[in-house]
Each structure stands twice: as structure tokens, then as C-alpha cells.
Design a protein around this motif. Structure first.
Motif, PDB file in Angstrom:
ATOM      1  N   VAL A 347       0.829  -1.198   0.000  1.00 38.99           N
ATOM      2  CA  VAL A 347       0.000   0.000   0.000  1.00 38.99           C
ATOM      3  C   VAL A 347       0.872   1.260   0.000  1.00 38.99           C
ATOM      4  O   VAL A 347       0.591   2.236  -0.718  1.00 38.99           O
ATOM      5  CB  VAL A 347      -0.950  -0.011   1.214  1.00 38.99           C
ATOM      6  CG1 VAL A 347      -1.547   1.371   1.469  1.00 38.99           C
ATOM      7  CG2 VAL A 347      -2.059  -1.034   0.989  1.00 38.99           C
ATOM      8  N   ALA A 348       1.945   1.231   0.763  1.00 34.26           N
ATOM      9  CA  ALA A 348       2.857   2.380   0.819  1.00 34.26           C
ATOM     10  C   ALA A 348       3.539   2.599  -0.533  1.00 34.26           C
ATOM     11  O   ALA A 348       3.685   3.744  -0.982  1.00 34.26           O
ATOM     12  CB  ALA A 348       3.896   2.166   1.919  1.00 34.26           C
ATOM     13  N   CYS A 445       4.214 -10.555 -12.171  1.00 31.87           N
ATOM     14  CA  CYS A 445       4.715  -9.815 -11.014  1.00 31.87           C
ATOM     15  C   CYS A 445       6.232  -9.644 -11.078  1.00 31.87           C
ATOM     16  O   CYS A 445       6.754  -8.571 -10.744  1.00 31.87           O
ATOM     17  CB  CYS A 445       4.315 -10.518  -9.724  1.00 31.87           C
ATOM     18  SG  CYS A 445       2.551 -10.359  -9.344  1.00 31.87           S
ATOM     19  N   ARG A 446       6.924 -10.671 -11.493  1.00 31.36           N
ATOM     20  CA  ARG A 446       8.387 -10.560 -11.604  1.00 31.36           C
ATOM     21  C   ARG A 446       8.781  -9.593 -12.715  1.00 31.36           C
ATOM     22  O   ARG A 446       9.785  -8.878 -12.593  1.00 31.36           O
ATOM     23  CB  ARG A 446       8.999 -11.946 -11.815  1.00 31.36           C
ATOM     24  CG  ARG A 446       8.889 -12.800 -10.541  1.00 31.36           C
ATOM     25  CD  ARG A 446       9.603 -14.137 -10.653  1.00 31.36           C
ATOM     26  NE  ARG A 446       9.471 -14.865  -9.386  1.00 31.36           N
ATOM     27  CZ  ARG A 446       8.900 -16.053  -9.241  1.00 31.36           C
ATOM     28  NH1 ARG A 446       8.387 -16.667 -10.305  1.00 31.36           N
ATOM     29  NH2 ARG A 446       8.828 -16.633  -8.063  1.00 31.36           N
ATOM     30  N   TRP A 447       8.003  -9.562 -13.791  1.00 32.12           N
ATOM     31  CA  TRP A 447       8.255  -8.562 -14.839  1.00 32.12           C
ATOM     32  C   TRP A 447       8.042  -7.144 -14.297  1.00 32.12           C
ATOM     33  O   TRP A 447       8.845  -6.254 -14.553  1.00 32.12           O
ATOM     34  CB  TRP A 447       7.338  -8.812 -16.039  1.00 32.12           C
ATOM     35  CG  TRP A 447       7.398  -7.708 -17.053  1.00 32.12           C
ATOM     36  CD1 TRP A 447       8.364  -7.520 -17.997  1.00 32.12           C
ATOM     37  CD2 TRP A 447       6.465  -6.631 -17.207  1.00 32.12           C
ATOM     38  NE1 TRP A 447       8.093  -6.383 -18.736  1.00 32.12           N
ATOM     39  CE2 TRP A 447       6.933  -5.825 -18.275  1.00 32.12           C
ATOM     40  CE3 TRP A 447       5.287  -6.272 -16.562  1.00 32.12           C
ATOM     41  CZ2 TRP A 447       6.254  -4.676 -18.699  1.00 32.12           C
ATOM     42  CZ3 TRP A 447       4.603  -5.133 -16.975  1.00 32.12           C
ATOM     43  CH2 TRP A 447       5.087  -4.348 -18.026  1.00 32.12           C
ATOM     44  N   LEU A 448       6.975  -6.970 -13.534  1.00 31.11           N
ATOM     45  CA  LEU A 448       6.693  -5.658 -12.959  1.00 31.11           C
ATOM     46  C   LEU A 448       7.822  -5.189 -12.049  1.00 31.11           C
ATOM     47  O   LEU A 448       8.097  -3.986 -11.959  1.00 31.11           O
ATOM     48  CB  LEU A 448       5.379  -5.701 -12.162  1.00 31.11           C
ATOM     49  CG  LEU A 448       4.095  -5.535 -12.967  1.00 31.11           C
ATOM     50  CD1 LEU A 448       2.885  -5.920 -12.127  1.00 31.11           C
ATOM     51  CD2 LEU A 448       3.947  -4.110 -13.489  1.00 31.11           C
ATOM     52  N   ASP A 449       8.461  -6.117 -11.381  1.00 27.55           N
ATOM     53  CA  ASP A 449       9.561  -5.767 -10.475  1.00 27.55           C
ATOM     54  C   ASP A 449      10.910  -5.646 -11.186  1.00 27.55           C
ATOM     55  O   ASP A 449      11.911  -5.295 -10.563  1.00 27.55           O
ATOM     56  CB  ASP A 449       9.671  -6.813  -9.353  1.00 27.55           C
ATOM     57  CG  ASP A 449       8.671  -6.565  -8.236  1.00 27.55           C
ATOM     58  OD1 ASP A 449       7.944  -5.557  -8.303  1.00 27.55           O
ATOM     59  OD2 ASP A 449       8.606  -7.381  -7.296  1.00 27.55           O
ATOM     60  N   TYR A 460       2.313   4.635 -16.437  1.00 27.37           N
ATOM     61  CA  TYR A 460       1.154   4.461 -15.564  1.00 27.37           C
ATOM     62  C   TYR A 460       1.329   5.135 -14.200  1.00 27.37           C
ATOM     63  O   TYR A 460       0.522   4.926 -13.289  1.00 27.37           O
ATOM     64  CB  TYR A 460       0.861   2.968 -15.368  1.00 27.37           C
ATOM     65  CG  TYR A 460       0.358   2.279 -16.608  1.00 27.37           C
ATOM     66  CD1 TYR A 460      -0.824   2.682 -17.222  1.00 27.37           C
ATOM     67  CD2 TYR A 460       1.058   1.215 -17.170  1.00 27.37           C
ATOM     68  CE1 TYR A 460      -1.304   2.035 -18.352  1.00 27.37           C
ATOM     69  CE2 TYR A 460       0.599   0.573 -18.308  1.00 27.37           C
ATOM     70  CZ  TYR A 460      -0.586   0.982 -18.896  1.00 27.37           C
ATOM     71  OH  TYR A 460      -1.062   0.343 -20.024  1.00 27.37           O
ATOM     72  N   LYS A 461       2.389   5.930 -14.060  1.00 22.58           N
ATOM     73  CA  LYS A 461       2.654   6.695 -12.845  1.00 22.58           C
ATOM     74  C   LYS A 461       2.817   5.795 -11.618  1.00 22.58           C
ATOM     75  O   LYS A 461       2.332   6.104 -10.522  1.00 22.58           O
ATOM     76  CB  LYS A 461       1.548   7.736 -12.606  1.00 22.58           C
ATOM     77  CG  LYS A 461       1.446   8.751 -13.735  1.00 22.58           C
ATOM     78  CD  LYS A 461       0.341   9.775 -13.489  1.00 22.58           C
ATOM     79  CE  LYS A 461       0.269  10.772 -14.639  1.00 22.58           C
ATOM     80  NZ  LYS A 461      -0.812  11.765 -14.458  1.00 22.58           N
ATOM     81  N   LEU A 462       3.506   4.682 -11.829  1.00 26.34           N
ATOM     82  CA  LEU A 462       3.854   3.780 -10.739  1.00 26.34           C
ATOM     83  C   LEU A 462       5.314   4.018 -10.348  1.00 26.34           C
ATOM     84  O   LEU A 462       6.119   4.451 -11.173  1.00 26.34           O
ATOM     85  CB  LEU A 462       3.668   2.319 -11.169  1.00 26.34           C
ATOM     86  CG  LEU A 462       2.250   1.893 -11.570  1.00 26.34           C
ATOM     87  CD1 LEU A 462       2.272   0.486 -12.159  1.00 26.34           C
ATOM     88  CD2 LEU A 462       1.300   1.968 -10.378  1.00 26.34           C
ATOM     89  N   ASP A 463       5.647   3.724  -9.118  1.00 23.42           N
ATOM     90  CA  ASP A 463       6.998   3.944  -8.610  1.00 23.42           C
ATOM     91  C   ASP A 463       8.024   3.156  -9.426  1.00 23.42           C
ATOM     92  O   ASP A 463       7.858   1.964  -9.661  1.00 23.42           O
ATOM     93  CB  ASP A 463       7.058   3.533  -7.142  1.00 23.42           C
ATOM     94  CG  ASP A 463       8.270   4.112  -6.411  1.00 23.42           C
ATOM     95  OD1 ASP A 463       9.292   4.379  -7.078  1.00 23.42           O
ATOM     96  OD2 ASP A 463       8.182   4.309  -5.191  1.00 23.42           O
ATOM     97  N   THR A 464       9.078   3.839  -9.873  1.00 26.05           N
ATOM     98  CA  THR A 464      10.132   3.169 -10.645  1.00 26.05           C
ATOM     99  C   THR A 464      11.417   2.970  -9.839  1.00 26.05           C
ATOM    100  O   THR A 464      12.382   2.391 -10.339  1.00 26.05           O
ATOM    101  CB  THR A 464      10.468   3.984 -11.909  1.00 26.05           C
ATOM    102  OG1 THR A 464      10.892   5.290 -11.520  1.00 26.05           O
ATOM    103  CG2 THR A 464       9.271   4.083 -12.829  1.00 26.05           C
TER     104      THR A 464
END
Length: 565
Positions: A347-348, A445-449, A460-464
């Protein structure tokens, strides 16, 4: 002759709204000095319109709107021609009494210029329920600046006629072969072709074959957007007569482009998207459009600290924005401390909202009531399902109260074998990852990380700067945490094994003998077949599942509940 491609995202059944959208795009085409505007299949209705097509008042309303659209285009943009997809009424006593047609708007009027020949009835498609098949190919002539062009027009499936590429067998009709003798100058294909795994490659191959066979350029126009469980990726393009791309429109986004038939363009330097990144794009669009078109501004997710709910939270955040995502952690006495921490950390990282509601007291109240009223002690699977249904009830109450879209977080592996609870974790308005096997959930999920997702996360304005899912979530053994030290493997084979057997049964339609040849034991196969059969009644009550594969467990899964073992 200058063509303007309008890759549209219609709302199904919104005839007025879709007509306004077409009019707006026609204005852009006029500014680009276009001669002809191309819109997707059934662009006035949105695809698939399903049983809305059986409403006589809507069919009649369509014609009124089409008349007005024709007049508006002529008044504002003169002789500009616009191709629009409609459901054309057939005036006889037979049923179905519609054609899937393309009309051409010109000089304040419209006329039919093409009707669909091949009506698909596989997977999610059920076109023979609504339409009749045309028997002849469609060719029109357009004279521009004293030169006449012959245009061959096909509608979506009419292009998919090469058995060696698309694999469904040869159709009785083959519009591409029939067009060979017509000596056309250009082939048009107006489509509403939904995204599935490896669809980009197949679509390119089938289009390239048609262009090379006919030795003419091809313009492919596809719908964009998600309608219920179907996701349309757009990806419209133009190919030269050698079957090579010379123009490519955007994926998973509305887009427009223009091209003059006499314009020689260089080949497109295609940046091939990875399959896994396209899956993420598709799911984000699926959630975004489902929420928007159904009138939801926010989403609610039951967050357990496990990988499934974590992935759904990331997808929802990318689709709607962090401020519109509301998560609820509902720990019981069996919830591990690390899962509670993992949920808070996720969530953080996503900067989304989280509330915690302990269900321990509620569960104790249930157990006490059963003992006092019925002298009945809840144990085992009954006890586990009560926990899940308490959580489901809490989530539905919050969704009702705040008008959130409740997102179901179950994956395809769980839905297939019934490792899910009716009126519990199956609650929701949309199943986001219900067509992703558990092993593919881990892959995504591993690709996202990974660093490979950086550009997507930026978009998508997600933390990089951090791993968005996190090692703690990705590496923990899967568990529903409904009992002491429970693991999924207590009830199921390892997902690496289970998913191979499930894919063989569900997508590849393999029988026992073929599955045994793949190296699986008879005992393993029969156990999983039995679980699939027993869970059928659950799937009939599941929320819509965003479709990614050739065989989801949603609207294209038509298996009876009551069958012999």
C-alpha cells in the motif's frame, strides 16, 4: 486518395454517443484533407452488442441517428466519405434478420457498401445468432481527382481464411480468393478483433498473406477499448502489397492516422512488445474501461498480503489512479504477521488507501451462534469458507455504501479447480486475473519488479525506484491462510505441474491419453478433471472474467453443470 483511420473506443449500445464520436473524428479527417474516413466494425453500436441487436426499437433508432449523422457530416464537411459499421435490417420473415454491414456516408446520405460473409461462432463469438451471411464479396469504386480506385472491403473474420495461419480450418467461403479476380487496388478490413495471447503475431501473418496474395496494399482498422470481458487492442495498421507494414497505430489506446494511397512510406521499424507487457496493458485497459463504462469512479480490493491481490492492486492503480483505490485488510487468527506487513508495505509503495478490519470477533460470533443454536461445531472446509464469506460480506457492504467497483482477485488455476469460495473471495463486479494461471501471475509480477517494466511504470505513474510487488510477496509460498500453517499445496499439486495439466485440458482440449503422453500420471489427471467438473457451479456464478487466452473460464466456457463423472 487520402484515407483517415479512426481507431475508436465505442460504448456498446450508445448509438447517439458513438455517432458523436464518429462526427468528431470526421472533423479531424477533414482537417487532414482526407477523402474517406474508415471506422471499425459495428462502429455505431460498439462490439459486441449481443442481444441489444434483438431490440427492434434500437434498430429503428439506429437508422434515424444514421440519417442525422449523414446530414451533419455533409453540412460541416461537404463531400467527405465516411465508412460506418451498422446492423442492417433485412425486410423478410426469416430470422436472424440482420446483416453485419458497412455503410458509406456521402453527400448527406448513406448506402450499404459491404456485408460480412464469414460469421464466427467460436470462443466468445456468436454472430449467427444475430446476423445472416452475405454470399458475395464487396468491391466499390471511388473516383478521386479524375482517377478511379477499386476498393475491396472485408469485415473482420472475412480476412481469417488461411488454415495454415489461423488454424481453425478452411471456411466454405473464402473472400480473399474471391477478390483475386476483381482486380482491386486496395483491400480494406474493418474489424472488432479482441486481444488474446499471441494475437498480434497471428493478425500480422493473416493480413500479410492477404496483401501478398492480392498484390495490393491493405488497411486494417480495429476497435479499441474494453467491453465487459473483452479487451480490444486497436493496433490498426497499413501494409504494402508485399505484406510489410508501412504504418502502425497505437496499442490499447485511441488513435488516428492518415495515408494517401499514392504515398510511398518506409517500412515500420516495429518495436515488438513483449507478451507479458501486452498482458499488463490489456488488463489495465480492461479495468479502466469496465469501471468507466459501468459508472464506477473507484475500486475496492480485499488485500491479503498475497501475490494475487497485490497484482490486482497494481493493475487497478495503473488503471484508475492511486487516489481511487481502496483496499481492506481483514486478518483472522490464522493470518501471518508477515502477510499483514506485506500488505501495508505494498500500500505504501502504491500510495493507495488501506483500512484494516479484524474478523476474529466476527468469526467467534459465528462459531458461538452455531454451537448455541444448533449444537453444531464448524470445522475444516466449513470453517474456512465462513471466514472467506465474512470477508466477502464486508467487502460487498463497503462497495455498496461507497459505490466502489469490487475487484475479484482469484486466478485461473483457482477458478478451474474450485479453490475459491462462493459469496466469499469470488465476490466482485469484475474478475481481473481470472484468465491468468498462477504461474503466469508470478511471471507478470516478476516482470513488474524488473527493469524491463520501467517505461510501463512511468507511463502508468507507478513507482520506478523500488520493486513494486516486492520480493517478500513474490517469494512466499501461496496460501489462503484460512487454517494453521496452511499452504495451497496441502490441497493442490504444485502450480508448475497443475497449470500444465489445466492448460492441456482447458485450452488444448487434450484427453486422458494425450495428457499421459505429456508425462502426467493418470492419477494426477483424473483428480484434476474431477476438480474442474465439481467447480462448474461456482464458475457459473463468478463475475465477468477479463479474457486473455483462447479459452477463458468466462463467457466462452460453455460446459454443463450437471454431467456424469
Amino acid at each position: 486518395m487520402n484515407f483517415f483511420i479512426a481507431q475508436l473506443n465505442p460504448i456498446v449500445g450508445d448509438l447517439e454517443g458513438n455517432a458523436k464520436k464518429i462526427l468528431t473524428e470526421t472533423g479531424k479527417a477533414y482537417s487532414n484533407c482526407a477523402d474517406m474516413v474508415l471506422t471499425p466494425e459495428l462502429s455505431l453500436w460498439g462490439y459486441p452488442a449481443k442481444d441489444l441487436l434483438l431490440k427492434k426499437n434500437l434498430i429503428e433508432r439506429q437508422y434515424s441517428i444514421l440519417d442525422q449523422l449523414s446530414i451533419s457530416i455533409f453540412k460541416k464537411y461537404g463531400n467527405l466519405s465516411v465508412a460506418v459499421g451498422i446492423a442492417e435490417k433485412i425486410d423478410d420473415s426469416f430470422f436472424p434478420n440482420l446483416y453485419n454491414s458497412i455503410v458509406l456516408i456521402e453527400r448527406g446520405k448513406w448506402k450499404t457498401i459491404a456485408r460480412k460473409i464469414i460469421l464466427p461462432t467460436y470462443e466468445v463469438f456468436d454472430e449467427k445468432r444475430y446476423f445472416r451471411s452475405e454470399q458475395r464479396v464487396s468491391v466499390i469504386s471511388k473516383t478521386i481527382k479524375n482517377k478511379t480506385y477499386k476498393l475491396g472491403i472485408t469485415i473482420c473474420e472475412d480476412l481469417w481464411v488461411n488454415e495454415n495461419i489461423e488454424g481453425r480450418g478452411i471456411h466454405k467461403k473464402n473472400p480473399i480468393i474471391d477478390l483475386k479476380s476483381k482486380k482491386i487496388d486496395l483491400l480494406l478490413n474493418l474489424s472488432a478483433s479482441p486481444y488474446t495471447f499471441k494475437k498480434f503475431n497471428l493478425r500480422n501473418k493473416i493480413s500479410s498473406f492477404a496483401a501478398k496474395y492480392l498484390q495490393v496494399p491493405l488497411i486494417y482498422v480495429n476497435q479499441i477499448g474494453a467491453n465487459d470481458d473483452l479487451i480490444f487492442d486497436g493496433n490498426s495498421f497499413i501494409m504494402n502489397k508485399n505484406g510489410s507494414k508501412i504504418k502502425q497505430l497505437k496499442s490499447f489506446s485511441e488513435d488516428t492516422s492518415s495515408w494517401d494511397i499514392n504515398e510511398n512510406l518506409n517500412l515500420v521499424d516495429e518495436k515488438i512488445s513483449s507478451e507479458i507487457s501486452s498482458v499488463f496493458d490489456a488488463l489495465v485497459l480492461g479495468v479502466k474501461d469496465y469501471a468507466k463504462k459501468c459508472g464506477f469512479r473507484s475500486a475496492l480490493i480485499g488485500l491479503s498480503g498475497g501475490i494475487d491481490s497485490a497484482l490486482v492492486s497494481v493493475i487497478a492503480t495503473a488503471a484508475l489512479g492511486s487516489e481511487k483505490i481502496f483496499c481492506v485488510s481483514m486478518p483472522s487468527k490464522w493470518s501471518s504477521e508477515h502477510s499483514k506487513i506485506d500488505a501495508k508495505d505494498l500500500v505504501a509503495r502504491l500510495n493507495i488507501n488501506l483500512n484494516t478490519i479484524s474478523i476474529e470477533n466476527i468469526m467467534s460470533s459465528f462459531e458461538k451462534s452455531f454451537i448455541e443454536s444448533l449444537n453444531f461445531k464448524t470445522e475444516g472446509i466449513t470453517n474456512q469458507n465462513i471466514q472467506s464469506r465474512i470477508r466477502g460480506t464486508l467487502l460487498m457492504a463497503l462497495a455498496n455504501q461507497e459505490n466502489h467497483l469490487l475487484l475479484s482477485t482469484g486466478n485461473k488455476s483457482e477458478l478451474a479447480v474450485g479453490y475459491c469460495t462462493l459469496y466469499g473471495d469470488m465476490n466482485g463486479g469484475l474478475s481481473v486475473i481470472g484468465d491468468l494461471y498462477k504461474t503466469n501471475v508470478f511471471k507478470l509480477c516478476r516482470w513488474l519488479d524488473s527493469k524491463d517494466s520501467i517505461e510501463h511504470r512511468k507511463a502508468y505513474k507507478l513507482d520506478t525506484k523500488v520493486k513494486i510487488i516486492g520480493d517478500q510477496i513474490c517469494n512466499k509460498p501461496p496460501s489462503a491462510e484460512l487454517g494453521p500453517d496452511q499452504l495451497d499445496t496441502d490441497s493442490l499439486p504444485p502450480y508448475s505441474l497443475l497449470d500444465k495439466i489445466l492448460k492441456g485440458i482447458i485450452e488444448e482440449k487434450k484427453d486422458l491419453q494425450l495428457l499421459e503422453q505429456d508425462g502426467h500420471t493418470k492419477e494426477q489427471i483424473l483428480k484434476i478433471i474431477t476438480l474442474i467438473k465439481k467447480a462448474e457451479f461456482k464458475r457459473k456464478q463468478a463475475p465477468p472474467i477479463l479474457k486473455l487466452s483462447s479459452q477463458s473460464l468466462g463467457s466462452d466456457w460453455r460446459v454443463p453443470i450437471a454431467i456424469s463423472n
